[in-house]
Design a protein around this motif. Structure first.
Motif, PDB file in Angstrom:
ATOM      1  N   GLU A   1     -12.919  -1.507 -10.737  1.00 32.78           N
ATOM      2  CA  GLU A   1     -13.641  -0.532 -11.477  1.00 32.78           C
ATOM      3  C   GLU A   1     -12.344  -0.511 -13.250  1.00 32.78           C
ATOM      4  O   GLU A   1     -13.141   0.701 -13.475  1.00 32.78           O
ATOM      5  CB  GLU A   1     -13.135   0.626  -9.979  1.00 32.78           C
ATOM      6  N   GLN A   2     -11.597  -1.480 -12.868  1.00 33.37           N
ATOM      7  CA  GLN A   2     -11.826  -1.182 -14.534  1.00 33.37           C
ATOM      8  C   GLN A   2     -12.711  -2.608 -15.634  1.00 33.37           C
ATOM      9  O   GLN A   2     -12.125  -2.011 -16.906  1.00 33.37           O
ATOM     10  CB  GLN A   2     -10.727  -1.145 -14.787  1.00 33.37           C
TER      11      GLN A   2
ATOM     12  N   GLN B   1       0.637  -1.100  -0.335  1.00 30.43           N
ATOM     13  CA  GLN B   1       0.113   0.158   0.151  1.00 30.43           C
ATOM     14  C   GLN B   1       0.799   1.600   0.173  1.00 30.43           C
ATOM     15  O   GLN B   1       2.655   1.194   0.525  1.00 30.43           O
ATOM     16  CB  GLN B   1      -0.726  -0.224   1.371  1.00 30.43           C
ATOM     17  N   PRO B   2       0.196   2.300  -0.605  1.00 30.69           N
ATOM     18  CA  PRO B   2       1.186   4.055  -0.174  1.00 30.69           C
ATOM     19  C   PRO B   2       1.529   4.030   1.098  1.00 30.69           C
ATOM     20  O   PRO B   2       0.855   3.574   1.955  1.00 30.69           O
ATOM     21  CB  PRO B   2       0.202   4.618  -0.770  1.00 30.69           C
TER      22      PRO B   2
ATOM     23  N   THR C   1      -0.204   6.055 -14.206  1.00 31.08           N
ATOM     24  CA  THR C   1      -1.309   6.026 -13.563  1.00 31.08           C
ATOM     25  C   THR C   1      -0.776   4.686 -12.449  1.00 31.08           C
ATOM     26  O   THR C   1      -2.121   3.346 -13.227  1.00 31.08           O
ATOM     27  CB  THR C   1      -2.459   6.684 -13.783  1.00 31.08           C
ATOM     28  N   PRO C   2      -0.725   4.716 -11.054  1.00 27.07           N
ATOM     29  CA  PRO C   2      -1.108   3.104 -10.694  1.00 27.07           C
ATOM     30  C   PRO C   2      -2.707   3.264  -9.971  1.00 27.07           C
ATOM     31  O   PRO C   2      -3.559   4.058 -10.783  1.00 27.07           O
ATOM     32  CB  PRO C   2      -1.704   3.746  -9.070  1.00 27.07           C
ATOM     33  N   ASN C   3      -2.537   1.723 -10.396  1.00 26.86           N
ATOM     34  CA  ASN C   3      -4.148   1.476 -10.694  1.00 26.86           C
ATOM     35  C   ASN C   3      -5.119   1.577  -9.520  1.00 26.86           C
ATOM     36  O   ASN C   3      -6.120   1.997 -10.507  1.00 26.86           O
ATOM     37  CB  ASN C   3      -3.958  -0.300 -10.479  1.00 26.86           C
ATOM     38  N   GLY C   4      -5.011   1.849  -8.217  1.00 27.34           N
ATOM     39  CA  GLY C   4      -5.635   2.082  -7.818  1.00 27.34           C
ATOM     40  C   GLY C   4      -5.557   3.592  -8.035  1.00 27.34           C
ATOM     41  O   GLY C   4      -6.766   4.186  -7.007  1.00 27.34           O
ATOM     42  N   LEU C   5      -5.371   4.955  -8.176  1.00 24.75           N
ATOM     43  CA  LEU C   5      -5.614   6.418  -8.735  1.00 24.75           C
ATOM     44  C   LEU C   5      -6.409   5.938 -10.290  1.00 24.75           C
ATOM     45  O   LEU C   5      -7.082   7.152 -11.101  1.00 24.75           O
ATOM     46  CB  LEU C   5      -4.715   6.111  -8.244  1.00 24.75           C
TER      47      LEU C   5
END
Lengths: 191, 425
Positions: free
Chosen positions: B243-244, B66-67, B102-106
């Motif tokens: 979500e993608q 995680q970040p 772009t990070p996947n979660g963003l």
């Protein structure tokens, strides 16, 4: 970007040609080698057109895909008040969701873009309601309910009367006020 | 302040108004500039003692990283209908990111009725309509097909739409232009599947449909489907996130995102487009005449300065790096120019290689701010020669009611206190 003609597609036909060349002379034209798509393992399971009938919920402007069923605005009003006013407001106006009703000129000052003044095809209303509405239970409406709701939206926008029956024949014949309001950028130098 | 004494004077000569410097300056001096007074105190190392985290064991291994907990502001900004929380968008925080991935979660989101939880074994992709051999495919089968990878942007047709507003929106860059993200997508060239199913010559469009609660549908021109369209299964190396579009989605490089259908379950080959809601009522642009542009697929060239940008504060006069993103749905970014005097003069920015077609391109330019108020702008030119327009030009062509496809030059006013705000200039 060019618009290739159907005959220029380097697909099945090409591969056939390629195989033929090999068979006849063992020479593969360079252009064919360059254009041939990678070969897939062809694992797709053949599916008769009939078997997808229940899964195909597309409705086209020419009426293709419209199912059996019917409904009028009078019937649709009852459905709308039970299912839709929470988001779309009474009579399709003033809710948190899209404004559905209005016939303001589109070249005026900031008009709402509604079913009545903007949507070019009545079949789109059926296609969209059936697949997407209501938000909390899409695909739950009967075809009669969808026809009735479609009729009600057309009625609220002054396009049909409240007793005109919408069905697979009549719906595709409805002429929307903004039918000719669009021009395609694709294929006209815009790409 | 620790100003670098080693910089040749030539390098500090502006190449354009407002203190813009030569784009190669940072490259020439590399790390020597690292402590060269980028507006910060160079001697502040955070404490006089070795830090605590060197004196106790750190955290355990994790299955999925995680970040940093200190990066809580690098998050998507949500705009959703309160009555329907799955109906809305979330914006990529472009102002908090660097580079081009772009990070996947963003990655930005646009859902029409929430994120479906799709069981991969139960999902099928079906190709029917004008095919000689309609087929269906499971994910397991698709994973055996030949795949390619390509990096490209995905941008919502409605990105940057606040630019049409009468008043400039005051929000961080990502929450204005962040319905655009860039990833490496891996998947199967769609042409392989169209070929296998025997696409018939009279087919001109593919109606693509998702398996979400709303069965989002849209028509795709066959030329694009046969060109560079991918059936994507992986994003930035991992399987596509729910979500993608998990387990599979379309990627149409350079085309507005609504055609990049997520949760793809059906492709119907037809002669004429469906005229779905999303290609008639939406994603069309009303012009002042009352007519509307339709099938406006290609996302035109755009550039955005991401640093410095509104919401941040310059820490006094000194040397800064301007950094931003440019992209074009037509091809490769050839040039990005930056102005620090409201557009009177422009300097070319350095473009980060590799330069990829239909992909985010990072641009950077050194800048010495003298503390006076000024206007920053950037403009992109792609390899077709198309140049990002001024806002006044775009509005003269389209009016202000089109909502979609806003790509005008963006301007920030830098105030003497170091704050920035979005302006029309």
């Amino acid at each position: 970007m060019s618009m290739p003609s159907p005959s220029s597609r380097p697909r099945s036909g090409l591969r056939l040609l390629l195989t033929g060349s090999l068979f006849i002379g063992g020479i593969i034209p360079l252009w064919a080698t360059l254009e041939a798509a990678p070969e897939g393992p062809k694992l797709g399971v053949s599916m008769p057109q009939e078997s997808i009938r229940d899964l195909d919920i597309s409705v086209f402007p020419d009426g293709t895909g419209l199912p059996q069923g019917k409904g009028t605005a009078v019937e649709g009003k009852t459905q709308f008040e039970a299912l839709c006013t929470g988001c779309h407001g009474v009579k399709g106006s003033g809710g948190s969701a899209e404004e559905l009703v209005g016939r303001s000129p589109l070249n005026g000052a900031r008009p709402d873009q509604t079913v009545g003044n903007y949507w070019p095809y009545a079949t789109t209303i059926f296609d969209y309601i059936r697949r997407a509405m209501p938000l909390n239970a899409p695909l739950s409406l009967s075809y009669d309910q969808v026809y009735a709701l479609t009729a009600y939206l057309l009625y609220l926008n002054g396009i049909v009367t409240d007793t005109e029956e919408m069905n697979a024949i009549t719906l595709k014949a409805v002429q929307m006020p903004n039918r000719d309001g669009f021009y395609s950028v694709w294929g006209n130098g815009g790409h | 302040m620790n100003r670098s004494p080693t910089l040749p004077e030539d390098d500090l000569q502006p190449v354009a108004g407002g203190g813009l410097l030569d784009r190669r300056m940072f490259l020439r001096h590399g790390v020597a500039l690292g402590g060269a007074g980028l507006g910060f105190l160079a001697f502040d190392v955070g404490g006089a003692d070795l830090p605590l985290w060197m004196k106790t064991p750190g955290g355990p291994l994790t299955h999925y990283g995680q970040p940093s907990p200190f990066e809580k502001e690098a998050i998507r900004f949500l705009s959703a209908n309160t009555q329907a929380p799955g109906h809305g968008v979330s914006w990529t925080p472009l102002h908090r990111l660097e580079g081009t991935i772009t990070p996947n979660g963003l990655h930005f989101e646009r859902h029409h009725n929430g994120v479906p939880t799709i069981h991969p074994e139960q999902h099928r992709l079906r190709l029917h309509g004008l095919f000689s051999k309609p087929i269906q495919l499971s994910l397991e089968q698709l994973l055996r097909y030949p795949m390619i990878s390509r990096q490209c942007f995905v941008e919502c047709g409605g990105n940057s739409h606040a630019g049409w507003h009468e008043e400039p929106i005051q929000t961080p860059v990502g929450y204005f232009h962040g319905l655009a993200s860039s990833s490496e997508w891996t998947g199967i060239p769609l042409s392989i599947l169209l070929d296998e199913a025997g696409l018939q010559p009279e087919a001109r469009w593919l109606v693509a449909e998702g398996a979400d609660a709303g069965a989002m549908n849209v028509s795709i021109p066959i030329e694009k489907a046969l060109d560079d369209t991918l059936l994507a299964l992986y994003q930035n190396g991992e399987r596509i996130r729910p979500e993608q579009g998990y387990p599979m989605r379309l990627i149409l490089p350079g085309f507005e995102a609504v055609l990049n259908v997520k949760w793809l379950q059906r492709l119907q080959a037809v002669k004429e487009p469906l005229m779905s809601r999303n290609e008639t009522a939406k994603y069309t642009e009303l012009e002042p005449s009352g007519k509307a542009r339709q099938f406006t697929f290609v996302m035109e060239a755009k550039s955005i300065i991401t640093q410095p940008s509104p919401g941040f504060q310059l820490k006094g006069p000194g040397l800064y790096q301007i950094s931003g993103l440019a992209w074009s749905g037509r091809g490769t970014i050839r040039r990005v120019e930056v102005s620090a005097d409201g557009g009177r003069s422009w300097a070319p920015a350095a473009l980060q290689e590799p330069l990829l077609s239909k992909c985010f391109t990072r641009f950077r330019l050194p800048w010495r701010w003298d503390g006076a108020p000024l206007i920053l702008k950037s403009r992109a030119i792609d390899d077709t020669g198309y140049q990002q327009p001024e806002r006044s030009t775009l509005i003269a062509e389209r009016g202000q009611r089109g909502y979609f496809h806003y790509n005008a030059i963006v301007a920030f006013a830098v105030e003497s206190d170091g704050s920035l705000r979005h302006v029309y200039a």
